[in-house]
Enzyme design. Structure first.
Site, PDB file in Angstrom:
ATOM      1  CG  ASP A  35      -2.253   1.162   0.787  1.00 26.59           C
ATOM      2  OD1 ASP A  35      -2.462   1.319  -0.139  1.00 26.59           O
ATOM      3  OD2 ASP A  35      -3.232   0.794   1.329  1.00 26.59           O
TER       4      ASP A  35
HETATM    5  C1  BGC Z   1      -4.866   3.676   0.544  1.00 30.88           C
HETATM    6  C2  BGC Z   1      -5.050   2.254  -0.877  1.00 30.88           C
HETATM    7  C3  BGC Z   1      -5.444   3.131  -1.892  1.00 30.88           C
HETATM    8  C4  BGC Z   1      -3.743   3.802  -2.647  1.00 30.88           C
HETATM    9  C5  BGC Z   1      -3.591   4.122  -3.844  1.00 30.88           C
HETATM   10  C6  BGC Z   1      -3.760   4.366  -0.500  1.00 30.88           C
HETATM   11  O1  BGC Z   1      -3.746   5.651   0.886  1.00 30.88           O
HETATM   12  O2  BGC Z   1      -5.033   2.535   1.958  1.00 30.88           O
HETATM   13  O3  BGC Z   1      -6.231   0.957  -0.420  1.00 30.88           O
HETATM   14  O4  BGC Z   1      -5.264   1.905  -3.628  1.00 30.88           O
HETATM   15  O5  BGC Z   1      -3.684   4.406  -1.042  1.00 30.88           O
HETATM   16  O6  BGC Z   1      -4.344   4.958  -4.340  1.00 30.88           O
END
Ligand code: BGC
Length: 716
Positions: free
Chosen positions: A265
């Protein structure tokens, strides 16, 4: 390309090229405007070479822009390896569908598959290749802002809906079908178990709970063929997921047989330092690559340290090679080596995105996802009645929800706009009504209008920033001023229907005396028209809750599939020494599976084909459902089971299957469920999944509370 050619390609790459392949950078780095990228570049300590060979990107879209970026990228890329364009298409691209929690309330796999297919199509023509969806985190705590992204609290329902989303996004053949995108199951694992409902907080679960409740949803998404998995921000048994070798190597890859790409993530590899399991970026990189995390999103631990770690003998180069190979395989599966632009197409973009057809389907799915919580004979409204629509949600187009990246509020239909299409007997406020701090003038106008009509629709709720990532709340009631306005309007005219826009189940204390309550969630672009059609009876409500609504936040976490305890409340709610509160019942205000309809469904004549069954010969359980109402409608018939004696304590009920049935007024249908031995298997003390002979209670009904029951026996 075939696997052999891909392996050869990895062999041709330099160590730097390989390591950069593991990096994902956001859109700003690929901007053609120098001023947009210089800041972020120096923040991350990046040079142009790394940008030119970073393997994947995040958040680029628009066919023209996607083609420009890919062309530039390929120009600088010695081995002609295309980049992948990824983004969060969570509940629609430009045509916004209801938030996933609302989609969960539809209990409709077909609808959800369609939503994913349309989202994929709009994203694909706009140049995207991968979506970071489905989010499959089971949730039990409505304080957590990201409940809006989950389909709810039940492993079986979550699993079916996750699989439906993956099918819709990916279709049958990603390589050929460029109107689809690859799906990424997230956040592995148990992100939804954040302690106290606070985002990014630790998760502390037994391995049995993890396996039984939380993992099935992810597994279902993978079994449906999802190409990627994203790590979660939290710890799992003390070890942050992003550096958790057991979780990714032993469970995900070995046990589940997943051979696709694992992506961290955002920033999660570097966060291993803050978690206190790595002393610096170098150790963070070591932990993550050893755990099997292939792509690092938006931090520089891999590019800055992997080479050094190899030189020092702390990791082997083969770890990098296997990660690179998986990424190249994904590029190959997407057909990017043959056509790096894939679905990007300006003309199709103009035709497909937000088409009338997509809007129509978005409206139908929004209707399926709204839940009628209360109806004291006030709904549906009829066109002859004079109705006032007031409150902050009346004219609001803040109805898309927190994950609607490309969605535009100005393209959304408000409740008032939707209502105007159905009735000419409307009174609508002219003053803007704020969600938190409405002016005296606006409040007085609403009260005034309420006094002039037969019925009042009071549109209340949350704004979109009140749920989603980093948007947890400790108090999940409606904002105070809204409750005050409700009370004042009730004094003027008690014929009030409250509609609620929200990203979570709310504590609805303060508005229970409304004669009608419709939970509309964040319903998306066509939300207002869908809601109006429910209010005026053009659509008979069919949504059923996929997450319990608490009576009060103090009961949270509250969910239906609880263990019995040694001193069960049900057996003696008046007793002191039972598992209970002094000040509130143990029950949800509105339980899992609950939802009313304008029809009236009656359950009769539950039967089994035998009192006993075996592994070889499953049991058939049937029930007759009758529509005693005046209008045709859809009921969701739910089938639950309780294992009376197990090796470990078993939940008091578990959803095992459900069927949707459409019934005309007066019509009766018999619904049959099959109960097999396999459906009774559960995680034992040794974590093996198996069943035992014994007694089981089978239950059927229209929600998890109101059920008809029988007892049966599984024999050896
Ligand atoms: C979130 C994810 C997301 C990623 C990319 C993160 O902050 O937890 O769910 O896919 O950002 O945008």
């Amino acid at each position: 390309m075939n696997k052999k050619q891909l392996i050869q390609l990895v062999e041709e790459m330099t160590i730097d090229e390989k390591i950069n392949q593991l990096l994902q950078l956001a859109a700003a780095f690929y901007s053609d405007k120098a001023e947009e990228k210089t800041g972020p570049m120096s923040d991350l300590g990046l040079n142009q070479d790394i940008i030119d060979t970073a393997g994947t990107t995040l958040g680029i879209s628009g066919a023209k822009e996607a083609k420009r970026v890919q062309t530039e990228y390929m120009k600088n890329n010695r081995l002609n390896i295309p980049t992948i364009l990824m983004a969060d298409i969570i509940h629609g691209f430009r045509t916004i569908f209801p938030i996933p929690l609302a989609l969960g309330n539809s209990w409709d796999e077909g609808a959800i598959e369609k939503m994913a297919e349309i989202s994929a199509k709009e994203a694909a023509v706009s140049g995207l290749h991968v979506t970071f969806s489905p989010m499959v985190d089971l949730v039990r705590d409505p304080r957590w802002g990201r409940v809006m992204e989950s389909t709810g609290e039940d492993p079986l329902l979550n699993s079916r809906l996750a699989a439906a989303m993956v099918r819709g996004y990916q279709g049958e053949n990603l390589k050929e079908d460029h109107m689809r995108v690859a799906a990424c199951v997230k956040h592995f694992a148990a992100y939804g178990g954040a302690l106290a409902g606070r985002d990014y907080n630790s998760v502390d679960l037994s391995e049995r709970q993890l396996r039984e409740m939380y993992l099935p949803g992810y597994k279902a998404g993978l079994d449906a063929g999802a190409k990627l998995v994203m790590t979660s921000f939290n710890t799992v048994d003390g070890v942050p997921a992003t550096g958790n070798e057991w979780l990714f190597r032993d469970v995900l890859r070995e046990e589940f047989g997943f051979d696709g790409v694992v992506i961290s993530d955002w920033g999660a590899i570097k966060e291993l330092i803050a978690h206190g399991v790595a002393e610096d970026e170098k150790q963070a990189a070591e932990l993550a690559i050893k755990a099997g995390v292939d792509i690092e999103m938006m931090t520089m631990c891999y590019p800055n340290h992997l080479k050094e770690l190899i030189d020092e003998g702390r990791i082997t180069e083969s770890l990098i090679d296997e990660a690179v190979l998986r990424i190249l395989e994904l590029k190959n599966d997407l057909g990017l080596f043959e056509n790096p632009y894939r679905g990007a197409d300006e003309q199709l973009e103009a035709e497909v995105i937000l088409s009338d057809d997509h809007r129509q389907i978005a409206k139908e799915i929004a209707q399926k996802s709204m839940v009628l919580l209360k109806n004291d004979s006030i709904l549906p409204l009829n066109a002859q009645e004079k109705v006032a629509i007031v409150g902050p949600g009346a004219q609001s187009t803040d109805i898309l929800g927190a994950w609607s990246w490309q969605g535009k509020k100005e393209e959304a239909i408000s409740l008032v706009e939707g209502a105007h299409l159905l009735s000419e007997n409307l009174l609508v406020a002219t003053e803007k009504f704020d969600y938190f701090d409405p002016s005296e003038v606006a409040i007085n106008e609403a009260i005034e209008l309420a006094g002039q009509v037969d019925k009042v629709v009071l549109a209340l709720g949350e704004t979109d920033w009140m749920s989603g990532e980093a948007a947890s709340r400790s108090d999940i009631r409606l904002p105070e001023k809204q409750l005050t306005v409700f009370a004042k309007i009730m004094e003027k005219n008690p014929n009030v229907v409250v509609t609620v826009y929200s990203g979570r189940p709310l504590d609805l204390q303060g508005i229970e005396s409304a004669k009608g309550i419709v939970q509309a969630w964040f319903p998306g672009t066509e939300g207002g028209s869908a809601l109006a059609e429910i209010l005026w009876g053009r659509y008979n409500p069919s949504g059923r809750l996929s997450m319990s609504f608490p009576e009060t936040v103090g009961q949270v976490p509250i969910f239906y599939n609880v263990d019995n305890t040694g001193r069960p409340y049900e057996s003696a709610p008046e007793e002191k020494y039972v598992s209970k509160y002094l000040d509130v019942s143990n029950y949800a205000k509105y339980p899992f599976g609950f939802g009313l309809s304008y029809s009236d469904f009656e359950y009769q004549d539950m039967r089994t084909n035998s009192d006993t069954f075996t592994k070889e010969e499953p049991l058939e359980v049937s029930i007759t459902v009758k529509n005693n109402g005046q209008v045709a409608g859809e009921e969701t018939v739910q089938f639950y089971v309780r294992d009376l004696v197990g090796e470990v304590s078993r939940p008091v009920k578990e959803l095992k299957d459900f069927q949707k049935v459409w019934l005309e007024p007066g019509e009766t249908q018999t619904i049959r469920f099959i109960l097999s031995e396999e459906m009774l298997r559960y995680v034992h003390k040794d974590y093996k999944v198996k069943s035992e002979p014994g007694q089981f209670v089978v239950m059927i009904g229209g929600n998890s509370r109101d059920l008809t029951t029988m007892t049966v026996r599984l024999n050896d």
